[in-house]
Every structure is written in structure tokens, then in C-alpha cells.
Motif scaffolding. Structure first.
Motif, mmCIF file in Angstrom:
data_model
loop_
_atom_site.group_PDB
_atom_site.id
_atom_site.type_symbol
_atom_site.label_atom_id
_atom_site.label_comp_id
_atom_site.label_asym_id
_atom_site.label_seq_id
_atom_site.Cartn_x
_atom_site.Cartn_y
_atom_site.Cartn_z
ATOM 1 N N ASN A 46 -1.180 6.428 -11.370
ATOM 2 C CA ASN A 46 -1.955 5.873 -12.480
ATOM 3 C C ASN A 46 -1.750 4.358 -12.520
ATOM 4 N N ASP A 47 -2.448 3.694 -13.431
ATOM 5 C CA ASP A 47 -2.374 2.233 -13.527
ATOM 6 C C ASP A 47 -0.944 1.743 -13.776
ATOM 7 N N ARG A 48 -0.224 2.459 -14.596
ATOM 8 C CA ARG A 48 1.144 2.067 -14.928
ATOM 9 C C ARG A 48 2.051 2.131 -13.701
ATOM 10 N N GLN A 49 1.927 3.191 -12.915
ATOM 11 C CA GLN A 49 2.750 3.294 -11.708
ATOM 12 C C GLN A 49 2.345 2.238 -10.687
ATOM 13 N N VAL A 50 1.052 1.957 -10.574
ATOM 14 C CA VAL A 50 0.599 0.910 -9.652
ATOM 15 C C VAL A 50 1.279 -0.408 -10.005
ATOM 16 N N LYS A 51 1.317 -0.757 -11.283
ATOM 17 C CA LYS A 51 1.984 -1.991 -11.711
ATOM 18 C C LYS A 51 3.467 -1.963 -11.356
ATOM 19 N N ALA A 52 4.137 -0.824 -11.583
ATOM 20 C CA ALA A 52 5.562 -0.707 -11.260
ATOM 21 C C ALA A 52 5.805 -0.867 -9.763
ATOM 22 N N ILE A 53 4.925 -0.301 -8.946
ATOM 23 C CA ILE A 53 5.044 -0.434 -7.489
ATOM 24 C C ILE A 53 4.897 -1.896 -7.085
ATOM 25 N N VAL A 54 3.902 -2.564 -7.637
ATOM 26 C CA VAL A 54 3.665 -3.972 -7.315
ATOM 27 C C VAL A 54 4.882 -4.817 -7.697
ATOM 28 N N ASP A 55 5.427 -4.581 -8.877
ATOM 29 C CA ASP A 55 6.600 -5.338 -9.308
ATOM 30 C C ASP A 55 7.781 -5.094 -8.357
ATOM 31 N N ALA A 56 7.983 -3.838 -7.952
ATOM 32 C CA ALA A 56 9.086 -3.506 -7.049
ATOM 33 C C ALA A 56 8.891 -4.127 -5.668
ATOM 34 N N VAL A 57 7.668 -4.116 -5.167
ATOM 35 C CA VAL A 57 7.378 -4.714 -3.858
ATOM 36 C C VAL A 57 7.591 -6.219 -3.909
ATOM 37 N N GLY A 76 -6.473 -5.534 -13.467
ATOM 38 C CA GLY A 76 -7.033 -4.191 -13.545
ATOM 39 C C GLY A 76 -6.072 -3.072 -13.203
ATOM 40 N N ASN A 77 -5.049 -3.348 -12.422
ATOM 41 C CA ASN A 77 -4.056 -2.352 -11.999
ATOM 42 C C ASN A 77 -4.669 -1.146 -11.295
ATOM 43 N N ARG A 78 -5.804 -1.310 -10.621
ATOM 44 C CA ARG A 78 -6.412 -0.204 -9.882
ATOM 45 C C ARG A 78 -6.356 -0.472 -8.378
ATOM 46 N N TRP A 79 -6.469 -1.729 -8.001
ATOM 47 C CA TRP A 79 -6.290 -2.143 -6.605
ATOM 48 C C TRP A 79 -5.679 -3.533 -6.656
ATOM 49 N N ILE A 80 -4.441 -3.612 -6.265
ATOM 50 C CA ILE A 80 -3.751 -4.895 -6.283
ATOM 51 C C ILE A 80 -3.379 -5.262 -4.855
ATOM 52 N N LEU A 81 -3.680 -6.489 -4.495
ATOM 53 C CA LEU A 81 -3.376 -6.996 -3.161
ATOM 54 C C LEU A 81 -2.238 -8.000 -3.270
ATOM 55 N N ILE A 82 -1.210 -7.792 -2.452
ATOM 56 C CA ILE A 82 -0.080 -8.720 -2.377
ATOM 57 C C ILE A 82 -0.130 -9.383 -1.007
ATOM 58 N N ASP A 83 -0.250 -10.706 -1.007
ATOM 59 C CA ASP A 83 -0.266 -11.466 0.240
ATOM 60 C C ASP A 83 1.134 -12.018 0.470
ATOM 61 N N ALA A 84 1.820 -11.466 1.464
ATOM 62 C CA ALA A 84 3.159 -11.924 1.826
ATOM 63 C C ALA A 84 3.112 -12.575 3.208
ATOM 64 N N TYR A 85 2.061 -13.339 3.453
ATOM 65 C CA TYR A 85 1.830 -14.059 4.699
ATOM 66 C C TYR A 85 1.615 -13.112 5.881
ATOM 67 N N ASP A 86 2.675 -12.636 6.515
ATOM 68 C CA ASP A 86 2.534 -11.789 7.697
ATOM 69 C C ASP A 86 2.205 -10.338 7.367
ATOM 70 N N VAL A 87 2.382 -9.957 6.110
ATOM 71 C CA VAL A 87 2.106 -8.583 5.682
ATOM 72 C C VAL A 87 1.239 -8.628 4.430
ATOM 73 N N ILE A 88 0.124 -7.921 4.489
ATOM 74 C CA ILE A 88 -0.780 -7.794 3.338
ATOM 75 C C ILE A 88 -0.614 -6.378 2.784
ATOM 76 N N VAL A 89 -0.331 -6.286 1.493
ATOM 77 C CA VAL A 89 -0.057 -5.003 0.856
ATOM 78 C C VAL A 89 -1.185 -4.669 -0.110
ATOM 79 N N HIS A 90 -1.700 -3.434 -0.004
ATOM 80 C CA HIS A 90 -2.725 -2.926 -0.911
ATOM 81 C C HIS A 90 -2.129 -1.770 -1.701
ATOM 82 N N VAL A 91 -2.087 -1.906 -3.015
ATOM 83 C CA VAL A 91 -1.582 -0.845 -3.882
ATOM 84 C C VAL A 91 -2.758 -0.366 -4.726
ATOM 85 N N PHE A 92 -3.098 0.894 -4.570
ATOM 86 C CA PHE A 92 -4.271 1.475 -5.216
ATOM 87 C C PHE A 92 -3.893 2.607 -6.166
ATOM 88 N N THR A 93 -4.793 2.913 -7.088
ATOM 89 C CA THR A 93 -4.783 4.239 -7.692
ATOM 90 C C THR A 93 -5.403 5.148 -6.631
#
Length: 119
Positions: A46-57, A76-93
Motif C-alpha cells: 500500500n502507499d504507506r509501505q511504499v513510503k517506508a520502503i523508500v525511506d529505508a532504501v 503520490g506514494n504509488r510509484w517513487i523513483l530513487i536516482d542513486a546515480y549508478d542504480v535507479i530504484v522504482h518502488v511501486f504499489t
């Protein structure tokens, strides 16, 4: 890809796993696109877990000595993209992940075995 990006990838996967991210998939895109070495996709229930995952990452990236270049989609907490230069992270519902199906879009990129980093 470099050893440095592999260390970053492991930190990201472990951080996501700590918050019970579902279906973590890493793709080696180094020979497919110049944007990054790896794309990582995962889901939250859910949106809440997506936010928690993003914070942990984000925390795992910084604790491993790397930087986050930017984060998009936090409103929106439905699709969050984290740009860590060499690694791009997509966290979705789960719903958003199924709709966009990035794994299919990048099907020519080999999957990385991340099982050893999962609890």
C-alpha cells in the motif's frame, strides 16, 4: 558496471528487504542504456509501505557511503523513483507496477540474482 555499483545495489536490496518489499527484481542495464548500471523494481502492499520502503532504501544508500541524486513521486506514494546515480530504484504499489510493467520494457537486460541478500 563496477564493484562500487554492485555494493550500492546490495545495500539497496537489503534496505528494501528490511521493510518487506515484495518481488524485488534487479536488472543489469549497463549494456542496454547509458543511464545506469542497474534498475531495481519492487512493490509495497500500500502507499504507506511504499513510503517506508523508500525511506529505508534512502537510508541504506547513505549508510553505505553513497548519495541519492534525487527522488521523484513522493507526493503520490504509488510509484517513487530513487536516482542513486549508478542504480535507479522504482518502488511501486502492486497495481502501478502491473500497469507500467517495466520488467517487460527492459526484458533484454539480464536479471541479477539478489536472493543471497534477501532474508
Amino acid at each position: 558496471m563496477t564493484k562500487k555499483s554492485e555494493v550500492l545495489l546490495e545495500a539497496i536490496v537489503r534496505g528494501a528487504d528490511d521493510r518487506l518489499a515484495q518481488d524485488i527484481v534487479a536488472l543489469d542495464v549497463a549494456n542496454v542504456t547509458p543511464v545506469a548500471d542497474y534498475f531495481v523494481m519492487m512493490s509495497g502492499r500500500n502507499d504507506r509501505q511504499v513510503k517506508a520502503i523508500v525511506d529505508a532504501v534512502e537510508e541504506a544508500i547513505e549508510e553505505a557511503g553513497f548519495e541519492v541524486k534525487g527522488i521523484e513521486g513522493k507526493d503520490g506514494n504509488r510509484w517513487i523513483l530513487i536516482d542513486a546515480y549508478d542504480v535507479i530504484v522504482h518502488v511501486f504499489t502492486s497495481e502501478e507496477r502491473g500497469f507500467y510493467n517495466l520488467e517487460k520494457m527492459w526484458a533484454e537486460a539480464p536479471m541479477v540474482n539478489v536472493e543471497a541478500w534477501l532474508s
